[in-house]
Design a protein around this motif. Structure first.
Motif, PDB file in Angstrom:
ATOM      1  N   THR A  19       0.870  -1.165   0.000  1.00 18.04           N
ATOM      2  CA  THR A  19       0.000   0.000   0.000  1.00 18.04           C
ATOM      3  C   THR A  19       0.914   1.223   0.000  1.00 18.04           C
ATOM      4  N   LEU A  20       0.624   2.168  -0.858  1.00 16.80           N
ATOM      5  CA  LEU A  20       1.497   3.302  -1.103  1.00 16.80           C
ATOM      6  C   LEU A  20       1.126   4.509  -0.256  1.00 16.80           C
ATOM      7  N   ASN A  21       2.152   5.142   0.319  1.00 15.32           N
ATOM      8  CA  ASN A  21       1.994   6.447   0.953  1.00 15.32           C
ATOM      9  C   ASN A  21       2.482   7.462  -0.082  1.00 15.32           C
ATOM     10  N   PRO A  22       1.582   8.095  -0.828  1.00 18.68           N
ATOM     11  CA  PRO A  22       1.987   8.966  -1.927  1.00 18.68           C
ATOM     12  C   PRO A  22       2.822  10.170  -1.482  1.00 18.68           C
ATOM     13  N   LYS A  23       2.702  10.566  -0.231  1.00 20.16           N
ATOM     14  CA  LYS A  23       3.494  11.704   0.262  1.00 20.16           C
ATOM     15  C   LYS A  23       4.982  11.370   0.332  1.00 20.16           C
ATOM     16  N   ARG A  24       5.303  10.089   0.507  1.00 20.04           N
ATOM     17  CA  ARG A  24       6.701   9.671   0.597  1.00 20.04           C
ATOM     18  C   ARG A  24       7.297   9.247  -0.745  1.00 20.04           C
ATOM     19  N   CYS A  25       6.444   8.910  -1.688  1.00 25.66           N
ATOM     20  CA  CYS A  25       6.890   8.372  -2.971  1.00 25.66           C
ATOM     21  C   CYS A  25       7.542   9.457  -3.824  1.00 25.66           C
ATOM     22  N   ASP A  47       1.279   8.356  -9.702  1.00 21.85           N
ATOM     23  CA  ASP A  47       1.935   7.525  -8.695  1.00 21.85           C
ATOM     24  C   ASP A  47       1.969   6.080  -9.178  1.00 21.85           C
ATOM     25  N   THR A  68      10.810   4.260   1.804  1.00 20.96           N
ATOM     26  CA  THR A  68       9.839   3.563   2.663  1.00 20.96           C
ATOM     27  C   THR A  68       8.418   4.091   2.434  1.00 20.96           C
ATOM     28  N   ALA A  69       8.086   4.272   1.166  1.00 22.70           N
ATOM     29  CA  ALA A  69       6.758   4.760   0.794  1.00 22.70           C
ATOM     30  C   ALA A  69       5.737   3.637   0.724  1.00 22.70           C
ATOM     31  N   LEU A  70       6.213   2.400   0.791  1.00 21.21           N
ATOM     32  CA  LEU A  70       5.310   1.257   0.728  1.00 21.21           C
ATOM     33  C   LEU A  70       5.218   0.591   2.093  1.00 21.21           C
ATOM     34  N   LYS A  71       4.022   0.247   2.450  1.00 21.68           N
ATOM     35  CA  LYS A  71       3.768  -0.489   3.687  1.00 21.68           C
ATOM     36  C   LYS A  71       3.063  -1.787   3.318  1.00 21.68           C
TER      37      LYS A  71
END
Length: 85
Positions: A19-25, A47, A68-71
């Motif tokens: 699951t992507l955190n678009p703010k970090r990508c 994204d 670490t944009a993916l969890k």
């Protein structure tokens, strides 16, 4: 779990999905490069996208992401986990 074989551990965790955190990508594309099943794509000016139907749950994209944009999006069905173990 410490006594489980590598194959059994992979079966127990086979429901791992990104699951992507678009703010970090930063849209670097590393996740796309390491995906063995081509489930990760990087459309122009968007994204990254992860096709969860194609995803095999290997978590290589999660481990390789330099930002670490993916969890991990864990499957919440505890019955499935119990059947896997």
């Amino acid at each position: 779990m410490g006594f489980a074989s590598r194959a059994q551990k992979q079966r127990m965790h086979a429901d791992v999905r990104p699951t992507l955190n678009p703010k970090r990508c930063t849209r670097c594309g590393v996740c796309v490069e390491v995906c063995p099943n081509r489930a990760a794509t990087l459309p122009p000016n968007e994204d990254p996208h992860y096709d969860l139907e194609l995803c095999i749950g290997c978590a290589q994209c999660i481990a390789a992401c330099p930002e670490t944009a993916l969890k991990i999006l864990w499957n919440s069905d505890s019955n499935r986990f119990r059947k896997s173990s």
